[in-house]
Write a protein that holds these residues in place. Structure first.
Motif, short mmCIF file in Angstrom:
data_model
loop_
_atom_site.label_atom_id
_atom_site.label_comp_id
_atom_site.label_asym_id
_atom_site.label_seq_id
_atom_site.Cartn_x
_atom_site.Cartn_y
_atom_site.Cartn_z
N ARG A 72 0.84 -1.21 0.00
CA ARG A 72 0.00 0.00 0.00
C ARG A 72 0.87 1.25 0.00
O ARG A 72 1.97 1.27 0.56
N ASN A 337 -6.13 9.92 -0.39
CA ASN A 337 -7.17 9.19 -1.10
C ASN A 337 -7.96 8.40 -0.06
O ASN A 337 -7.45 7.42 0.50
N THR A 339 -10.43 6.33 -0.09
CA THR A 339 -10.64 4.90 -0.31
C THR A 339 -9.38 4.12 0.07
O THR A 339 -9.43 3.13 0.82
N GLU A 340 -8.27 4.60 -0.46
CA GLU A 340 -6.99 3.95 -0.19
C GLU A 340 -6.69 3.93 1.32
O GLU A 340 -6.31 2.90 1.88
N ILE A 343 -8.80 1.35 3.19
CA ILE A 343 -8.34 -0.02 2.97
C ILE A 343 -7.06 -0.29 3.76
O ILE A 343 -6.92 -1.32 4.42
C1 NAG Z 1 -7.88 5.78 -4.58
O1 NAG Z 1 -7.55 4.50 -4.09
C2 NAG Z 1 -8.27 3.44 -4.64
C3 NAG Z 1 -7.89 2.18 -3.91
O2 NAG Z 1 -6.50 1.98 -3.95
C4 NAG Z 1 -8.01 3.35 -6.13
O3 NAG Z 1 -8.75 2.30 -6.71
C5 NAG Z 1 -8.37 4.69 -6.78
O4 NAG Z 1 -8.03 4.66 -8.15
C6 NAG Z 1 -7.66 5.84 -6.09
N1 NAG Z 1 -8.17 7.11 -6.59
C7 NAG Z 1 -7.38 8.04 -7.11
C8 NAG Z 1 -8.03 9.30 -7.54
O5 NAG Z 1 -6.17 7.87 -7.19
#
Ligand code: NAG
Ligand code: NAG
Ligand code: NAG
Ligand code: NAG
Length: 489
Positions: A72, A337, A339-340, A343
């Motif tokens: 990660r 980010n 979402t990242e 996770i």
């Molecule tokens: C944010 O993180 C997620 C999960 O790793 C990834 O799928 C997504 O593309 C990322 N978004 C950006 C804008 O980088």
């Protein structure tokens, strides 16, 4: 990365089937078992825990989860200053071609070109030529690839803004220095670099000699690699070690474990000759034997490996203790980010939950059990020693080795900080982010990656055990050449 992990698990699985119930400690010194280090079994000193349980726990519970976590973004970029000058001696460590003429770069084995011939002073000429090649190779292999994408670089500006807004108490000079740079750890795996010889020897020597808690009255070398008078005094050394109080013994064993772990990585990710001129990295059994075989190391090898397990247990304990800190909702692993980040945090908590589930933790309460004043002094001593060891890392002459050396020392330092801060962690206020126990981004990244290194070491050790057991490929006869021998003679 992935496929590598898959191969390892497969090998392990095979080993399990083939190995059957071998290795159960029955007390008989079986020569075959000696050969494959199978007597590396049973209970570890200073704690109630057996090696087999750690192997299983690591292989099935920890290793796969850690591997994922280390990929990660939060954990793969480590901020480090690789440009600090060595504060203790002039930095001649760089294995440059010029230095090589005067100093041999090879330490633990005769260079390939002359290993068939007897090593004597007449082969010096050959030796120099081979060394020149080795040096060029070492320079190439030891370089850090600092490539980062523009996108990543932009993200770091945002990370810095976020980190600055956090209130941190401890100042890490490395982190704040303008020379500190982010390095992509996945791009720079720790493996064989060809860095060895006097420079490497001196670094370890000063760590053992000048920075272990060594009573002034004792003049025997602490460094197990150092030449010693007479052969069979390994015993008295350990008797002496036993005479130290638990804390000091612990410190020595941590350093020895770190040393073992780093050596194990170099043996397991060795640059192998490939008939097609391609580079291939894989286990080198001969190198492993030279560094760990009982007869090659005066019985030290297995002890060093036991210290590796001990170090693993200490860091495992620290992770289980720090879980409480990360479980708080206000602690996030910021990369910008959401979402990242979510996770990553979830994966981290899963790893920490596993560490909590380990049933045979090291009992750190037995440490610092003396009177309060004594305990405080000892803690401070530990801290200073560690600070010094991380300065010694600035003297490591190969950038990649320095990177991983610094990371692993900082990881261990952070683990100890956690173990010494149990009460502070328990008393953390949930809603007040800037008070109480804190970890910086660099500490968190170092902590998890350092533990990842140990987890990998233990995994790699299983592979070597199997290779040594495999009768179809008899272990090569060892002929090791050590720098310390040169020094002595
Ligand atoms: C944010 O993180 C997620 C999960 O790793 C990834 O799928 C997504 O593309 C990322 N978004 C950006 C804008 O980088
Ligand atoms: C560094 O890594 C990048 C990305 O993998 C690669 O394109 C580049 O060639 C590497 N540079 C060196 C000097 O190895
Ligand atoms: C990255 O940024 C540098 C400097 O801003 C620029 O010269 C280069 O073209 C950029 N590279 C890419 C791949 O966008
Ligand atoms: C720090 O390390 C240096 C170099 O090995 C040594 O000379 C010095 O005594 C050490 N200091 C402490 C406090 O351990």
């Amino acid at each position: 990365m992935r496929s590598g992990a898959a191969v390892i698990s497969l090998l392990l699985l095979l080993g399990r089937v083939a190995g059957g119930g071998a290795g159960a400690g029955n007390g008989h010194p079986d020569p075959e078992a000696e050969d494959c280090f199978c007597h590396l079994t049973g209970v570890l000193d200073d704690c109630f825990c057996d090696i087999e349980s750690i192997d299983d726990f690591n292989s099935y519970k920890i290793f796969p989860k850690l591997q994922k976590l280390q990929e990660r973004d939060y954990f793969r970029y480590y901020k480090v200053n690789l440009k600090r000058p060595c504060p203790f001696w002039s930095n001649d460590g760089h294995c440059s071609i010029k230095d090589c003429h005067v100093e041999p770069c090879s330490e633990s084995e005769v260079p390939i070109g002359i290993k068939a011939a007897n090593f004597n002073k007449y082969s010096e000429e050959v030796n120099t030529v081979v060394q020149l090649q080795e040096c060029e190779e070492a320079n190439k292999l030891g370089a850090v690839n600092s490539t980062l994408s523009n996108q990543t670089k932009e993200a770091f500006i945002d990370w810095a803004r976020y980190d600055d807004a956090q209130d941190h108490f401890c100042e890490l000079d490395d982190e704040l220095s303008p020379d500190a740079e982010y390095v992509d750890l996945l791009l720079n795996p720790e493996r064989y670099t060809g860095y060895r010889g006097l420079s490497a020897w001196r670094v370890w020597n000063s760590i053992y000699e000048e920075n272990c808690f060594k009573p002034r009255s004792v003049y025997r070398p602490l460094n197990p690699l150092a030449p010693s008078r007479g052969d069979g005094d390994g015993e008295s050394f350990y008797t002496w070690l036993e005479g130290l109080c638990l804390e000091k013994r612990v410190f020595y064993r941590l350093i020895s474990g770190l040393h073992a772990s780093i050596n194990l990585h170099l043996c397991a990710k060795y640059l192998l000759d490939d008939a097609w001129g391609r580079t291939r990295w894989g286990p080198n059994l001969k190198e492993f034997q030279c560094r760990f075989h009982p007869t090659e190391t005066k019985g030290e090898g297995p002890r060093r490996l036991k210290n590796l397990y001990f170090l693993y247990l200490i860091q495992l304990r620290a992770l289980s203790k720090v879980a409480l800190y990360f479980e708080r909702s206000i602690v996030d692993l910021y990369t910008g980010n959401i979402t990242e980040d979510t996770i990553t945090k979830k994966q981290l908590l899963e790893v920490l939950d596993e560490t909590k589930s380990f049933p045979m933790h090291f009992d750190e309460k037995s440490m610092f059990a003396g009177n309060k004043k004594e305990a405080k002094t000892l803690k401070e001593e530990f801290r200073l020693h560690f600070k010094n060891i991380s300065r010694i890392m600035d003297c490591v002459g190969c950038d990649k080795c320095r990177l991983w050396g610094k990371l692993q020392t900082q990881g261990l330092g952070t683990a100890l900080k956690i173990l010494f801060s149990e009460r502070e962690i328990k008393n953390l206020p949930e809603r007040s982010p800037s008070s109480g126990f804190q970890l910086t981004r660099q500490e968190v990244v170092a902590l998890l990656n350092a533990f990842g290194r140990l987890s990998t070491s233990i995994q790699e050790l299983q592979i070597f055990k199997m290779l040594l057991k495999d009768k179809r490929f008899p272990a090569p006869a060892v002929f090791c050449f050590r720098w310390s021998v040169l020094k002595a003679g």
